[in-house]
Design an enzyme around this catalytic site. Sequence first.
Site, mmCIF file in Angstrom:
data_model
loop_
_atom_site.group_PDB
_atom_site.id
_atom_site.type_symbol
_atom_site.label_atom_id
_atom_site.label_comp_id
_atom_site.label_asym_id
_atom_site.label_seq_id
_atom_site.Cartn_x
_atom_site.Cartn_y
_atom_site.Cartn_z
ATOM 1 C CE1 TYR A 1 -9.187 -0.195 8.532
ATOM 2 C CE2 TYR A 1 -9.334 0.875 10.677
ATOM 3 C CZ TYR A 1 -8.651 0.639 9.497
ATOM 4 O OH TYR A 1 -7.429 1.241 9.299
ATOM 5 C CG ASN B 1 0.451 1.246 4.782
ATOM 6 O OD1 ASN B 1 0.049 1.874 5.757
ATOM 7 N ND2 ASN B 1 0.178 1.618 3.531
ATOM 8 N N GLY C 1 0.815 -1.208 0.000
ATOM 9 C CA GLY C 1 0.000 0.000 0.000
ATOM 10 C C GLY C 1 0.842 1.248 0.000
#
Length: 247
Positions: A159, A93, A15
């Site tokens: 999340y 990441n 990422g």
Amino acid sequence: MTNELSPSRSVLVTGASKGIGAAVARRVTADGFLPVLHCATQRGLAETLADELTTARGRPRVLQFDVADRESARAALLSDVEAHGVYYGVVLNAGVSADNAFPAMTDAEWDRVLDVNLDGFYNVLKPLVMLMVRARRPGRIITLSSLSGQAGNRGQVNYSAAKAGVIGATKALAVELAKRRITVNCVAPGLIETAMVEADVMERMLPLIPLRRAGKPEEVAAAVSFLLADDAAYITRQVIAVNGGML
């Protein structure tokens, strides 16, 4: 902090095309490592960053694949390692969010967030860990969790679940790899100034932060930098919170 033989070391950053990942790639380069830049879709941004970070050690390589796609991840990573050697460090990441109140959350919102944030841990590290072990040298694995994974957050059940899972997986893997001199640690950012954070979220969260400001991607990158350094060789199985004192 010292980085012995750092010019010969490469660090995979997933990422890496923007936000925290790009900040980590810049800091890794400044620290004397050669970053390997992963992106899922925005290859143009990753290539531009690779041009920016080109040094006498070379131009950072760009790898493109979806961390949620196990076979694509394995193929891309093994091909890169076969051509260029085993990574010294891996910074996980890459992540996505899809916020919604739990009763209204769709199957797709749940699945995609878990697939990228938690399955991505397995899909990236599984092909690499034994190669790092067989290299018979110290190594670093750094995962990115979140304040949401430590404390939970409204509208982020998916999340929070994924990022809490990353913390648990990080701690378990740290135990397994400790005798191999490969440290495994986690950095858990709070509210950070990135494109992922919407203006209304920023306004609502700022009063809750003891330091009364959002963090910067570079401040997260600094924590990653410390954990990559030789001076952090006796630190493993830890979670470093970069959240302005929220927890």
